[in-house]
Enzyme design. Structure first.
Site, PDB file in Angstrom:
ATOM      1  N   ASP A 227       0.828  -1.206   0.000  1.00 35.89           N
ATOM      2  CA  ASP A 227       0.000   0.000   0.000  1.00 35.89           C
ATOM      3  C   ASP A 227       0.866   1.261   0.000  1.00 35.89           C
ATOM      4  O   ASP A 227       1.864   1.325   0.732  1.00 35.89           O
ATOM      5  CB  ASP A 227      -0.866  -0.043   1.271  1.00 35.89           C
ATOM      6  CG  ASP A 227      -1.976   0.982   1.264  1.00 35.89           C
ATOM      7  OD1 ASP A 227      -2.834   0.918   0.380  1.00 35.89           O
ATOM      8  OD2 ASP A 227      -1.979   1.856   2.157  1.00 35.89           O
ATOM      9  N   GLU A 293       1.796  -0.471  -4.967  1.00 36.26           N
ATOM     10  CA  GLU A 293       0.828   0.564  -5.317  1.00 36.26           C
ATOM     11  C   GLU A 293       1.590   1.876  -5.250  1.00 36.26           C
ATOM     12  O   GLU A 293       1.917   2.362  -4.169  1.00 36.26           O
ATOM     13  CB  GLU A 293      -0.341   0.600  -4.327  1.00 36.26           C
ATOM     14  CG  GLU A 293      -1.412   1.589  -4.770  1.00 36.26           C
ATOM     15  CD  GLU A 293      -2.096   2.342  -3.643  1.00 36.26           C
ATOM     16  OE1 GLU A 293      -3.183   2.877  -3.872  1.00 36.26           O
ATOM     17  OE2 GLU A 293      -1.548   2.425  -2.527  1.00 36.26           O
TER      18      GLU A 293
END
Ligand code: GLC
Length: 567
Positions: A227, A293
């Site tokens: 993330d 990401e």
């Protein structure tokens, strides 16, 4: 747990372009052309009927994923969380939220996934914790200047009494990125105030994430989705720098800075972190994969995907590209070139839990303000769901023909549109509150899945659903499409089956003499993809028609239709 530790030399080199990919379970490069299905656990399937999806629900529905023909599932966070940001506010990264199950349920899910031939990827959230995490609670108690505060980014405020935030940095979710605590200090949160940013210069922070990686890898997890991978390294030297304008806090502002010098995004030092992780991931057999990401431009993004770092990074340029043949061709060409230059495999994604579902998004005229569209309840402009579905199916067949790995988001195999008309009183995304009701947020793509055409929550669970499903969901349910010729579900199943057979190397060759508005390319031996993004039907080249996203029109490829051809 039983993994053999290989010597670094025992890893086969990455396959050369042109080599036939091997998706078998012991192949260390299984992920390079895998199709990965994203499960947003709270919205996938609810086994205990409390309205919130859970791990037992996932386990029960794994046969759906096996029948679909994907190679892996990626689970968004299922860790203990108060759900201030849908689970990306993690209170304990090495446990399961009791509302979603237990570590035993997780073990059962992994074992069942592996039995069905599915890999499991979990999400890790290293940039921040929940404010409920023991470290943050300790930091609050310990007070200014304490070692506990140093694991986060605490600073005194500016102004006569420290009443102003330390810098002008803005949160991604709106408003200042700083929150004041009762003793007067401020802490940094690039996302919600419930998500304090960690200080990655602190050895405890680095050590803890290593422990987390091993914890899940030891439990059989095959890979990690990282993330906000581009935000971990920050320039925290005193004095912290103001940016001068709110928009410079946005990920899109990176172009305004020499590469690697923004105070908190995409700094060069971040790559040391991933080189360190790669050693941990490579100590397993097969090595654990990882995907970043990172909302950063192409060439910089590829750095995260280097073989000695994460290996892959999501290609958001592809997701953000308009439905336009020339623009898509450029994005595809550039993406393949940057991935290849980095020694990575390309990735493709059309939908995820943060963006408007592509069955709706691709119909919005370029330059549409998506937030204004959501605030209008999806009425201005109106999107014809049938036309949206036709285009989405064409986009999917195009994506699945590209070399590299494709990420599909739960529900897109049903053709689900965005639920753009969620009433504001049910919204859960922190963006809605944090922007003072200016941005509607991402709930419209997170509405629980319909499995059956009737029943409470359309088979999502025995009770309700944490976000209301519109009655139109009945027609999209798995039950309504299973075995139905021409349904979107069957199109995904057929295309994924065929893709496995046809996959041949990682090369793509654009065909010459292609009409305007058409994308046409060959993959390896005898697999051609033709996508018609124009508004008129086009003739197909010679070859056997293997699959089309919509029926041919008098033997021609209609608008918004993709075909796969063989020899
Ligand atoms: C990522 C997630 C998003 C989350 C944010 C903060 O962008 O995909 O859902 O809100 O990180 O963790």
């Amino acid at each position: 747990m039983t993994d053999r530790i290989p010597t670094p030399d025992s890893r086969p080199p990455h396959p050369a372009p042109g080599a036939t990919p091997d998706l078998s379970s012991r192949n260390p490069d299984w992920w390079r052309q895998a199709v990965v299905y994203q499960v947003y656990p709270r919205s996938f399937a609810d086994a205990d009927g409390d309205g919130l999806g859970d791990l037992r629900g996932v386990t029960r529905r794994l046969t759906h994923l096996a029948a679909l023909g994907v190679d892996a599932l990626w689970l968004s966070p299922f860790y203990p969380s108060e759900l201030a940001d849908g689970g990306y506010d993690v209170a304990d990264p090495r446990d399961v939220d009791p509302r979603l199950g237990t570590l035993d349920d997780f073990a059962t899910m992994v074992a069942e996934a592996h039995r069905l031939g599915l890999k499991v990827i979990v999400d890790i959230v290293p940039n921040h914790t929940s404010h409920q995490h023991v470290w943050f609670q300790e930091a609050l108690r310990a007070g200014p200047g304490s070692p506990a505060r140093d694991r986060y980014v605490f600073r005194d405020g500016r102004g006569e009494r420290g009443e102003l935030p330390p810098t002008d940095w803005q949160s991604v979710f709106g408003g200042s990125a700083w929150q004041r605590v009762p003793d007067g200090q401020w802490y940094l949160h690039l996302f919600a105030a419930e998500q304090p940013d960690l200080n990655w210069e602190h050895p405890d922070v680095r050590a803890d994430v290593r422990t987390t990686l091993r914890f899940w890898a030891d439990r059989g997890v095959d890979g990690f989705r990282v993330d906000v991978a581009h935000a971990l390294a920050k320039d925290l030297d005193e004095p912290l720098r103001d940016l001068g304008a709110p928009e410079l806090s946005r990920e899109g502002a990176l172009a305004d800075f020499p590469p690697g010098t923004h105070p908190f995004y995409d700094r060069d030092e971040v790559h040391e972190i991933y080189r360190d992780w790669r050693k941990i991931l490579d100590a397993y057999s097969p090595p654990r994969m990882a995907v970043a990401e990172a909302w950063v431009p192409g060439e910089r993004r590829a750095l995260y995907a280097r073989p000695d770092e994460l290996g892959q990074a999501f290609n958001f340029e592809y997701l953000q590209a308009p439905w336009d043949a020339e623009e898509l061709r450029q994005v595809i060409t550039d993406s393949l070139a940057t991935a290849r230059a980095a020694g990575a495999s390309a990735t493709w994604v059309l939908s995820n839990h943060d963006v408007v579902r592509h069955a709706s998004r691709l119909m919005l005229p370029p330059d549409t303000d998506e937030n204004a569209w959501l605030l209008s309840g999806g009425r201005a402009p109106a999107v014809d769901p049938d036309a949206g579905l036709r285009r989405a199916r064409a986009a999917t067949l195009l994506m699945l023909a590209l070399p590299g790995s494709a990420y599909v988001y739960q529900g897109e195999e049903l053709g689900l549109p965005e639920v753009a008309d969620l009433p504001t009183e049910v919204l859960q995304d922190p963006i809605w509150e944090q922007t003072g009701h200016v941005r509607k947020g991402r709930d419209g793509c997170r509405v629980p899945l319909p499995w059956t055409t009737t029943g409470p929550s359309y088979g999502f669970g025995a009770g309700g659903a944490w976000l209301p499903q519109p009655p139109s969901f009945a027609a999209y349910a798995v039950e309504a499409q299973d075995g139905v010729e021409g349904s979107t579900l069957e199109l995904y199943r057929t295309s994924l089956r065929l893709r496995r057979k046809l996959l041949d190397g990682e090369t793509l060759t654009w065909a010459e003499d292609t009409p305007a508005g058409v994308l046409q390319f060959d993959r390896g031996d005898g697999w051609r993809c033709v996508a018609n993004l124009s508004s008129v039907p086009v003739s197909l080249p010679a070859g056997e028609v293997l699959l089309t996203s919509s029926p041919l029109e008098d033997g021609r490829l209609g608008p918004d239709t993709t075909a796969w051809l063989g020899r």
